[in-house]
Design an enzyme around this catalytic site. Structure first.
Site, PDB file in Angstrom:
ATOM      1  N   GLY A  10      -8.267   4.785  -6.945  1.00 26.96           N
ATOM      2  CA  GLY A  10      -7.295   5.649  -6.267  1.00 26.96           C
ATOM      3  C   GLY A  10      -6.641   6.625  -7.231  1.00 26.96           C
ATOM      4  O   GLY A  10      -5.531   7.103  -6.985  1.00 26.96           O
ATOM      5  N   GLY A  13      -5.124  10.013  -6.111  1.00 31.16           N
ATOM      6  CA  GLY A  13      -4.027   9.982  -5.145  1.00 31.16           C
ATOM      7  C   GLY A  13      -2.670  10.282  -5.763  1.00 31.16           C
ATOM      8  O   GLY A  13      -2.568  10.653  -6.942  1.00 31.16           O
ATOM      9  N   ASP A  59     -16.529   4.666  -3.018  1.00 33.05           N
ATOM     10  CA  ASP A  59     -15.734   3.750  -2.212  1.00 33.05           C
ATOM     11  C   ASP A  59     -15.628   2.408  -2.936  1.00 33.05           C
ATOM     12  O   ASP A  59     -16.625   1.870  -3.424  1.00 33.05           O
ATOM     13  CB  ASP A  59     -16.483   3.575  -0.874  1.00 33.05           C
ATOM     14  N   GLU A  82      -5.640   2.459   1.852  1.00 35.10           N
ATOM     15  CA  GLU A  82      -5.215   3.258   3.002  1.00 35.10           C
ATOM     16  C   GLU A  82      -3.737   2.950   3.179  1.00 35.10           C
ATOM     17  O   GLU A  82      -3.336   1.780   3.129  1.00 35.10           O
ATOM     18  CB  GLU A  82      -5.990   2.840   4.256  1.00 35.10           C
ATOM     19  N   TYR A 185      -0.954  -2.831   7.777  1.00 33.04           N
ATOM     20  CA  TYR A 185      -0.902  -2.312   6.407  1.00 33.04           C
ATOM     21  C   TYR A 185      -0.220  -3.323   5.476  1.00 33.04           C
ATOM     22  O   TYR A 185      -0.732  -3.658   4.405  1.00 33.04           O
ATOM     23  CB  TYR A 185      -0.128  -0.979   6.384  1.00 33.04           C
TER      24      TYR A 185
HETATM   25  C1  UD1 Z   1       6.778   1.956   5.050  1.00 37.67           C
HETATM   26  C2  UD1 Z   1       6.231   0.776   4.324  1.00 37.67           C
HETATM   27  C3  UD1 Z   1       6.101   1.108   2.848  1.00 37.67           C
HETATM   28  C4  UD1 Z   1       5.331   2.383   2.626  1.00 37.67           C
HETATM   29  C5  UD1 Z   1       6.008   3.497   3.433  1.00 37.67           C
HETATM   30  C6  UD1 Z   1       5.266   4.811   3.341  1.00 37.67           C
HETATM   31  C7  UD1 Z   1       7.145  -1.086   5.647  1.00 37.67           C
HETATM   32  C8  UD1 Z   1       8.297  -2.038   5.786  1.00 37.67           C
HETATM   33  N1  UD1 Z   1       7.182  -0.301   4.548  1.00 37.67           N
HETATM   34  O1  UD1 Z   1       8.077   2.065   4.600  1.00 37.67           O
HETATM   35  O2  UD1 Z   1       5.423   0.077   2.217  1.00 37.67           O
HETATM   36  O3  UD1 Z   1       5.373   2.708   1.270  1.00 37.67           O
HETATM   37  O4  UD1 Z   1       6.041   3.113   4.791  1.00 37.67           O
HETATM   38  O5  UD1 Z   1       3.980   4.674   3.850  1.00 37.67           O
HETATM   39  O6  UD1 Z   1       6.243  -1.063   6.448  1.00 37.67           O
HETATM   40  N2  UD1 Z   1      11.807   7.794   9.595  1.00 37.67           N
HETATM   41  C9  UD1 Z   1      12.375   8.700  10.463  1.00 37.67           C
HETATM   42  N3  UD1 Z   1      11.627   9.779  10.851  1.00 37.67           N
HETATM   43  C10 UD1 Z   1      10.342   9.988  10.417  1.00 37.67           C
HETATM   44  C11 UD1 Z   1       9.780   9.045   9.522  1.00 37.67           C
HETATM   45  C12 UD1 Z   1      10.539   7.960   9.140  1.00 37.67           C
HETATM   46  O7  UD1 Z   1      13.513   8.560  10.885  1.00 37.67           O
HETATM   47  O8  UD1 Z   1       9.735  10.990  10.805  1.00 37.67           O
HETATM   48  C13 UD1 Z   1      12.612   6.624   9.213  1.00 37.67           C
HETATM   49  C14 UD1 Z   1      11.915   5.327   9.596  1.00 37.67           C
HETATM   50  O9  UD1 Z   1      12.202   4.952  10.906  1.00 37.67           O
HETATM   51  C15 UD1 Z   1      12.486   4.373   8.572  1.00 37.67           C
HETATM   52  C16 UD1 Z   1      12.748   5.261   7.349  1.00 37.67           C
HETATM   53  O10 UD1 Z   1      12.733   6.596   7.817  1.00 37.67           O
HETATM   54  O11 UD1 Z   1      13.682   3.833   9.036  1.00 37.67           O
HETATM   55  C17 UD1 Z   1      11.713   5.129   6.242  1.00 37.67           C
HETATM   56  O12 UD1 Z   1      10.440   5.305   6.806  1.00 37.67           O
HETATM   57  P1  UD1 Z   1       9.102   5.458   5.901  1.00 37.67           P
HETATM   58  O13 UD1 Z   1       9.284   6.503   4.887  1.00 37.67           O
HETATM   59  O14 UD1 Z   1       7.959   5.546   6.827  1.00 37.67           O
HETATM   60  O15 UD1 Z   1       9.057   4.154   5.079  1.00 37.67           O
HETATM   61  P2  UD1 Z   1       9.198   2.617   5.468  1.00 37.67           P
HETATM   62  O16 UD1 Z   1       8.989   2.382   6.905  1.00 37.67           O
HETATM   63  O17 UD1 Z   1      10.409   2.118   4.797  1.00 37.67           O
END
Ligand code: UD1
Length: 373
Positions: A10, A13, A59, A82, A185
């Site tokens: 990776g 990335g 891969d 992924e 994931y």
């Molecule tokens: C998740 C994974 C983490 C991964 C990250 C990025 C879990 C608990 N953790 O983190 O391992 O590194 O994704 O792939 O599964 N949010 C919004 N609007 C958006 C997007 C996100 O409000 O458009 C909010 C989400 O609801 C959440 C927070 O922002 O409360 C963080 O979201 P995100 O960045 O996707 O990360 P995690 O869910 O913490």
């Protein structure tokens, strides 16, 4: 440290490429194995691919390619995966294949290699914890599972004590908190971590699993709507779209700059003190999604108020902040980049990009499947 032959899976990335740069900089001989997944690398080989590293496009599930990539290698950073949490809930086969099978194929080659691999460092994730650790004023430390659907339907976002129902306050999450992965994931990340630690121990291959918290920084795939909130919101704002905030925006995360993730990886390579252990890599500081949004829109000079959509994502946690004592004590790690400095640096780079904003489509996809509701 003596110059080492290193494989970074990776390595094209977001995190892998920064790691490659740092290793090359320190004089190591670096080989990259990366399949250049099109969702991340829309335009093929990224500009940031380090020309001083050897590049094999392939891969990690392909046994023959993995054998070739491991030839002469002494240490491995396994970053290939992924990474879309929501997407993993319907593209199950793809996630399990890349993350579980990929790690299995890599490990089968690793354990039979002579001379033995001197170090294996695997990218794990805070996602395996599910909810972070909390404190209840009467019950002490509690490790709650996800909020149930009835609570979320009432839009009561904050965590309640599973025993006495009192409000909980978040506390630092240590590595021994029970694991409750809440997405495919996250399950694959737990698998990757445990495959590596268990086989590492069995075969005497010093292995460290670094549990990354919410990583942000340059080279994050801005057009990939499945990456983290900093990338998603930067790309929205740049396209003059209001960020869409789930829940009420008061949920918190531990945002860690990619350079601190690299710092932890380099320390894990150099010291033996964290061998066979999982180690949190965060900052120990909790920041709300509202605060992050404000920093991003201010930094980009956009007067776009976020839209609080009030909906929630399936499997989302409320709060999780790292307790980084183990990283401090065993690795000598100390986070250096505060969000106030890291966000402007991210935005300087973001302004030079022209990401397309694909968030509406990705969110609609989740809504169709009832994964946002
Ligand atoms: C998740 C994974 C983490 C991964 C990250 C990025 C879990 C608990 N953790 O983190 O391992 O590194 O994704 O792939 O599964 N949010 C919004 N609007 C958006 C997007 C996100 O409000 O458009 C909010 C989400 O609801 C959440 C927070 O922002 O409360 C963080 O979201 P995100 O960045 O996707 O990360 P995690 O869910 O913490």
């Amino acid at each position: 440290m003596e110059k080492t032959n290193i494989l970074v899976t990776g390595g094209a990335g977001f995190i892998g490429s920064h790691l490659v740069d740092a290793l090359v900089e320190r004089g190591h001989r670096v080989r990259i194995l990366d399949s250049l997944v099109s969702q991340v690398h829309e335009n093929g080989i990224p500009e940031h691919l380090n020309p001083r590293a050897e590049f094999i496009q392939g891969d990690v599930c392909d046994r023959a390619v993995v054998e070739r990539a491991l030839d002469g290698v002494e240490a491995i950073f396994h970053e290939a995966a992924e990474v879309g949490v929501g997407q993993s809930m319907y593209e199950v086969d793809r996630y399990v294949r890349a993350n579980d099978l990929g790690t299995a194929v890599l490990l089968e080659s690793v354990i039979k290699r002579q001379p033995k691999i001197k170090k294996l460092i695997v990218a794990s994730s805070m996602s395996i914890y599910g909810e972070g650790a909390y404190r209840c004023a009467s019950c002490g430390t509690v490790n709650p599972q996800l909020r149930d659907d009835a609570q979320l339907r009432e839009r009561r976002w904050e965590m309640e004590c599973p025993t006495c129902k009192a409000p909980l306050s978040p506390s630092g999450t240590t590595e021994d908190k029970p694991l409750f992965p809440t997405s495919v994931y996250a399950i694959t990340k737990q698998d990757q971590e445990q495959f590596c630690l268990v086989l590492g121990r069995a075969y005497g291959i010093p292995t460290v699993a670094l549990r990354y918290f919410n990583v942000y920084g340059t080279r994050q795939a801005l057009s990939n709507p499945y990456t983290g909130v900093c990338a998603i919101f930067s790309s929205r704002l740049l396209n003059d779209q209001r960020p869409l905030i789930f829940e009420d925006g008061e949920q918190t995360r531990d945002f860690v700059h990619v350079s601190d993730i690299i710092q932890a990886n380099l320390l894990a390579l150099e010291t033996d003190r964290a061998n066979y252990l999982p180690v949190n890599v965060g900052t120990g500081v909790a920041t709300s999604i509202r605060e992050v949004t404000a920093l991003l829109s201010e930094g980009l000079g956009k007067k776009l108020e976020p839209e609080i959509v009030g909906k929630y994502r399936e499997g989302d946690i409320r709060h999780c902040v790292a307790d980084i004592s183990r990283a401090r004590n065993l690795l000598g790690y100390e986070p250096r980049v505060k969000l106030e400095a890291g966000i402007p640096e991210l935005l300087t780079w973001v302004r030079e990009q022209s990401p397309k904003d694909d968030v509406a489509r990705a969110t609609a996809e989740l809504e169709t499947r009832q994964l946002v509701r």
